[in-house]
Structure formats: structure tokens, C-alpha cells
Design an enzyme around this catalytic site. Structure first.
Site, PDB file in Angstrom:
ATOM      1  N   TYR A 117      -6.933   3.858   2.841  1.00 28.10           N
ATOM      2  CA  TYR A 117      -5.631   3.265   3.147  1.00 28.10           C
ATOM      3  C   TYR A 117      -5.803   1.984   3.973  1.00 28.10           C
ATOM      4  O   TYR A 117      -5.296   0.924   3.639  1.00 28.10           O
ATOM      5  CB  TYR A 117      -4.806   4.310   3.904  1.00 28.10           C
ATOM      6  CG  TYR A 117      -3.466   3.857   4.399  1.00 28.10           C
ATOM      7  CD1 TYR A 117      -2.336   4.008   3.619  1.00 28.10           C
ATOM      8  CD2 TYR A 117      -3.328   3.295   5.671  1.00 28.10           C
ATOM      9  CE1 TYR A 117      -1.092   3.603   4.075  1.00 28.10           C
ATOM     10  CE2 TYR A 117      -2.094   2.887   6.134  1.00 28.10           C
ATOM     11  CZ  TYR A 117      -0.978   3.039   5.338  1.00 28.10           C
ATOM     12  OH  TYR A 117       0.245   2.635   5.800  1.00 28.10           O
ATOM     13  N   GLN A 170       0.843  -1.206   0.000  1.00 23.40           N
ATOM     14  CA  GLN A 170       0.000   0.000   0.000  1.00 23.40           C
ATOM     15  C   GLN A 170       0.878   1.257   0.000  1.00 23.40           C
ATOM     16  O   GLN A 170       0.578   2.246  -0.654  1.00 23.40           O
ATOM     17  CB  GLN A 170      -0.921  -0.017   1.227  1.00 23.40           C
ATOM     18  CG  GLN A 170      -1.713   1.258   1.460  1.00 23.40           C
ATOM     19  CD  GLN A 170      -2.736   1.535   0.349  1.00 23.40           C
ATOM     20  OE1 GLN A 170      -3.213   0.615  -0.309  1.00 23.40           O
ATOM     21  NE2 GLN A 170      -3.077   2.801   0.144  1.00 23.40           N
ATOM     22  N   GLU A 171       1.988   1.198   0.718  1.00 20.52           N
ATOM     23  CA  GLU A 171       2.867   2.363   0.810  1.00 20.52           C
ATOM     24  C   GLU A 171       3.607   2.641  -0.493  1.00 20.52           C
ATOM     25  O   GLU A 171       3.657   3.768  -0.955  1.00 20.52           O
ATOM     26  CB  GLU A 171       3.893   2.164   1.940  1.00 20.52           C
ATOM     27  CG  GLU A 171       3.295   2.272   3.344  1.00 20.52           C
ATOM     28  CD  GLU A 171       2.866   3.697   3.690  1.00 20.52           C
ATOM     29  OE1 GLU A 171       3.245   4.632   2.978  1.00 20.52           O
ATOM     30  OE2 GLU A 171       2.127   3.856   4.688  1.00 20.52           O
ATOM     31  N   SER A 172       4.213   1.611  -1.065  1.00 23.93           N
ATOM     32  CA  SER A 172       5.161   1.875  -2.162  1.00 23.93           C
ATOM     33  C   SER A 172       5.016   0.941  -3.362  1.00 23.93           C
ATOM     34  O   SER A 172       5.829   1.012  -4.275  1.00 23.93           O
ATOM     35  CB  SER A 172       6.580   1.704  -1.626  1.00 23.93           C
ATOM     36  OG  SER A 172       6.771   0.341  -1.259  1.00 23.93           O
TER      37      SER A 172
END
Ligand code: GLU
Length: 488
Positions: free
Chosen positions: A445, A318-320
């Protein structure tokens, strides 16, 4: 006992007791010899469930067995005070064959009530419904009606209600209808064949499809083929009108009334409408192409920090998108997208270093989870920590205050999730301690991570499932129903 009583009781009372005891023993013996009574199960001390492996039925999770049918049967066994013994079969025919041979007391495997099965077995009362769906591969032209299926390779599970349904449709005059029956009990095999273009379409059950579709996102619903159908458990034929079947039905009624059926439905069949098919496709592709490059280090760091590796993998995706070089316009960087300040607090010297980033991110996530109020319980605690990872503890606290203000429970993730978007609302945020925050993004998120986590967990559980015996004869008994296999 009788000898002892004879010493202490007058003769007439002793006589009555003796008669009573003999009668009771006869009754117990009769009950025990009646295989169809509940007490026969209690006497045996075990309830034998036969099922198939899958997310809707039964599977081995890290922390033990799970699944809708499994949990329901486990609850019934608990009520009877007996142990639940689970057997698995690898095709639908094998399930019914095992039941017929008396190898199981109960068959629970997300099975549809059909006329044929009701003749040969003893069905419970329905406890769920599924709609049969025709599914196809997106981009291949969506069939919309039965007649659009002419000439296509149609797949069904051998021995399934869907196969029976196609037999019926054909008998009703649709002569061109042919299909391929797959000798497996796993609808994901069907979806995989549609995704891999070995089949053009398949008939599968709705609830089953909606939770598995994220694993094969190229497959989508073409149309419903028929009305919703009842899902039941089956007992051997001689259990029709039996005491055991009556107690099972009573148990199922109770689970409906006390909300257990609904709760289990939410746990196992909850659909995530937020995630688009395209997002799922991107994720599944990344799992195939990118994750293997980093899986080992993710697992190592997850283990060091005692968190599920699937959780660390879901957060970093999800972050990168598992890109160690990722950089955002706001200056956060690396696999776990740490800000410069957080990174230096955590002792991370190089944010683009995969190991450092994952370690720092894992530690940060854990520290947030620890700092949450004690009375927030898992799994919600984890979802709150994720929200804090995204918008910070202060804004999360604001969202919880707002939840309480609007009558929700600030300890319950689903309640806080609902108010998160209003942190962006001009009529709301000025009244909050930390003011404006991108609450909608935070909500997305967390829900995305939950979704990715679920897919990864299910893939791990699937990898752990037992494989069918090498010799197909062991799991493909003679067909129970006299269905002509066409176009095999
Ligand atoms: N409910 C189907 C049946 O009873 C099982 C097939 C499926 O899960 O798609 O045969």
C-alpha cells in the site's frame, strides 16, 4: 596597509614585507588571469552550470531545483563558497555549443563519455554509468538483436552518444542502419514517440529509461545495445590538465567515498520493482481519464489541509482508483475508503460524497502523522502515517517494536517496511500486542502510493519546465559533430 607598516616596522622588515606583498599580488593577479584555475571561479563568485531539464539532471520541483547533476554541482559550488547559476539548453548540441562559447563553466547533463567529446572537451572522471538500451512498444514484437532492427524506424536524440554509436556501427559495415535524430534533449520525447507509434524503437540510457518508463508504460526494453558507459561532466577544452578539473575530480572522489554519489543515485534512480508495467499503465490511463474529473477538488482540499495535492491524489487513487462510489467487501466506502466508524468520528455524513470523503481522509491522514513519535523525521514520517492509514496505529506500533527486536531502526521506514510482512507470520504475531495484521498488504500500500506520488510530482514538474524558444534556430546551433543525418 604598507603605509601603516612603514610607521611601525624597522626598515629591513618593512622591505621584506613590501616584497612579499608585491609578490602575493602578482600571484593573485596571475591566478585570476588564468581562467582555468579554481580561484578564477571563487573570484567570480559563481559557478555556471549548463544542463538539460529532466528527472535525472535538473528540474524545478515545488520546493526548488532538484536533479542528480544539479545537486552534485550545487554541492561543489557550496564547497567553493560560490553561487551556482544554472542555464538550460534544449538539445544536446546546444549544450556543447554553449560550453564551447564559454557561456558555462561546467556541463552536467547525464552525458556519456565518448571519444569525440573527449577530443573536443575536457571530461571529468566518471561518476556514474548508464547502459544504452533499445526500447520498443510492447505488442509490436520484441526485437532481440541489432539485425531485428532492419526496416524499423529507430529514434535517437540528435547529438547523443547513441547517435555516435549508430554512426560507428554503420561504419563497421551495417549498411542498412538508418535512424531519425530528434532535435531535443529530452529522452521522454523519444519514449513518447515510441509509445505513440511514430517510432518503432529508440535508443536511450538505462537509468534514464527506468525512472521514466512509468510515464510511458507501453514502452519496454528490447535489448542492451553495448556495454555500460561512463557518465561524466564536461569542461571547455582548455581545461584539460587544469587546476579546476583536478579539483572537480577530487571533489567527485570525495563524494564517492563519503557515500553521496550512492545516496543521490538512490534518490534519483531508485527503481520500483514492485510496480508492474501493467499497474503503471492502468495508473497513467486513470491520470488521463479519471483524474481531471476530480483534480480541482483534490487540489482545493489538499490546499486547505496544507498537504501536496499529488499526495492526496496518490492516496485516493490507491484507495478507490478515484471512484467515488467504491465499496469494499469489508464495508469501507468512497474515494478515501473510510470505515463507517472513522467517517462518523470525522463528521463525514455521506461517504460517497467526493468532497466529504477527501476532506475526512486528509484529516485522518494528518492526525495519524501528528500522533507519530516526534523523532520520526520526514519523509519517513509520511510513509509511517500512510502505513497507519492502512493497518492502524496499533499494528504499526507492533511493526516498530518488531523492527527494534530484530536489530533495525524503528524510526526508519525502510527497516520497518522489511518486517511488516511478518505481522502475518504465525511464529511472530502471537508475541505482538495487537496480533495478526495484513502487513504485506500495508507494505505494498505504502510503496504504491509512493510510486504514484512520484509519477504525479514528476508530471507536475514537467509541466513547469521551460519550453524551447519558438524559433528552432535559437536552440539548434550548427552541429558540432559532423554526423550525417540519415532518413530525416
Ligand atoms: N547520455 C546520452 C549522451 O551522452 C544522453 C542521451 C540520453 O539521455 O538518453 O548523449
Amino acid at each position: 596597509m604598507i603605509a601603516y607598516l612603514s610607521l611601525t616596522l624597522p626598515t629591513s622588515a618593512r622591505r621584506r614585507l613590501e616584497v612579499g606583498l608585491v609578490l602575493a599580488m602578482v600571484l593573485i593577479a596571475t591566478a585570476c588571469s588564468d581562467r582555468t584555475s579554481t580561484s578564477a571561479i571563487v573570484q567570480k563568485g559563481e559557478l555556471r552550470l549548463i544542463t538539460r531539464n529532466g528527472p535525472t539532471t535538473y528540474y524545478l520541483a515545488k520546493d526548488g531545483p532538484r536533479g542528480f547533476d544539479y545537486e552534485l554541482a550545487a554541492e561543489f559550488a557550496r564547497e567553493l563558497g560560490v553561487e551556482l547559476v544554472v542555464e538550460q539548453a534544449f538539445s544536446l548540441d546546444a549544450l556543447f555549443a554553449a560550453l564551447e562559447r564559454g557561456e558555462a563553466d561546467l556541463l552536467g547533463a547525464s552525458l556519456t563519455l565518448t571519444e569525440r567529446r573527449a577530443l573536443n572537451f575536457a571530461p571529468s572522471s566518471p561518476f556514474a554509468q548508464q547502459t544504452p538500451l533499445v526500447v520498443y512498444k510492447v505488442g509490436q514484437g520484441r526485437p532481440r538483436t541489432l539485425s531485428d532492427l532492419e526496416g524499423l524506424r529507430i529514434g535517437v536524440l540528435a547529438g547523443s552518444s547513441h547517435e555516435a554509436q549508430l554512426v560507428e556501427i554503420r561504419a563497421g559495415g551495417v549498411d542498412w542502419l538508418e535512424w531519425i535524430s530528434l532535435a531535443t534533449g529530452d529522452p521522454l520525447d523519444l519514449l513518447g514517440q515510441v509509445g505513440g507509434s511514430e517510432l518503432d524503437v529508440a535508443v536511450v540510457d538505462s537509468r534514464e529509461f527506468f525512472i521514466q518508463q512509468h510515464l510511458v508504460p507501453s514502452v519496454a526494453v528490447a535489448f542492451d545495445i553495448g556495454k555500460p558507459r561512463d557518465i561524466v561532466w564536461y569542461l571547455p577544452a582548455e581545461f584539460k590538465d587544469s587546476e579546476l578539473l583536478a579539483s572537480i575530480n577530487e571533489f567527485l572522489d570525495k563524494q564517492r567515498e563519503n557515500g553521496t554519489l550512492e545516496r543521490l543515485g538512490q534518490v534519483y534512480f531508485e527503481q520500483d520493482d514492485r510496480i508492474s508495467r501493467v499497474d503503471s499503465q492502468t495508473f497513467v490511463n486513470a491520470v488521463r481519464r479519471e483524474l481531471p474529473k476530480h483534480q480541482q477538488i483534490i487540489q482545493l482540499i489538499a490546499q486547505e489541509n496544507e498537504i501536496d495535492w499529488e499526495m492526496l491524489a496518490a492516496i485516493s487513487y490507491q484507495e478507490s482508483h478515484w471512484n467515488p462510489e467504491a465499496t469494499s467487501p469489508t464495508g469501507v466506502r468512497g474515494m478515501m475508503m473510510l470505515t463507517r466508524a472513522t467517517a462518523s468520528d470525522l463528521g463525514v455524513t455521506k461517504r460517497t460524497d467526493v468532497g466529504q470523503s477527501l476532506r475526512g481522509g486528509a484529516k485522518y491522514f494528518l492526525s495519524l502523522r501528528r500522533r507519530l513519535p516526534k523523532d520520526i523525521r520526514e519523509p519517513d514520517r509520511t510513509w509511517f502515517a500512510l502505513a497507519a492509514y492502512n493497518i492502524g496505529m496499533g499494528h504499526l506500533e507492533d511493526a516498530r517494536v518488531l523492527t527494534e527486536r530484530t536489530g533495525g531502526d524503528p524510526h526508519v521506514w525502510s527497516d520497518v517496511l522489511e518486517v511488516l510482512p511478518s505481522l502475518e507470520d504465525r511464529s511472530v504475531y502471537p508475541s505482538l500486542r495487537y496480533g495478526y495484521a495484513r502487513g504485506l498488504e500495508a507494505a505494498g500500500y505504502v510503496q504504491n502510493i509512493r510510486h504514484y506520488y512520484k509519477i504525479l510530482r514528476w508530471q507536475t514538474a514537467r509541466a513547469r519546465r521551460p519550453l524551447p524558444p519558438a524559433d528552432a534556430r535559437e536552440y539548434l546551433p550548427e552541429r558540432l559533430e559532423d554526423i550525417t543525418l540519415l532518413a530525416l
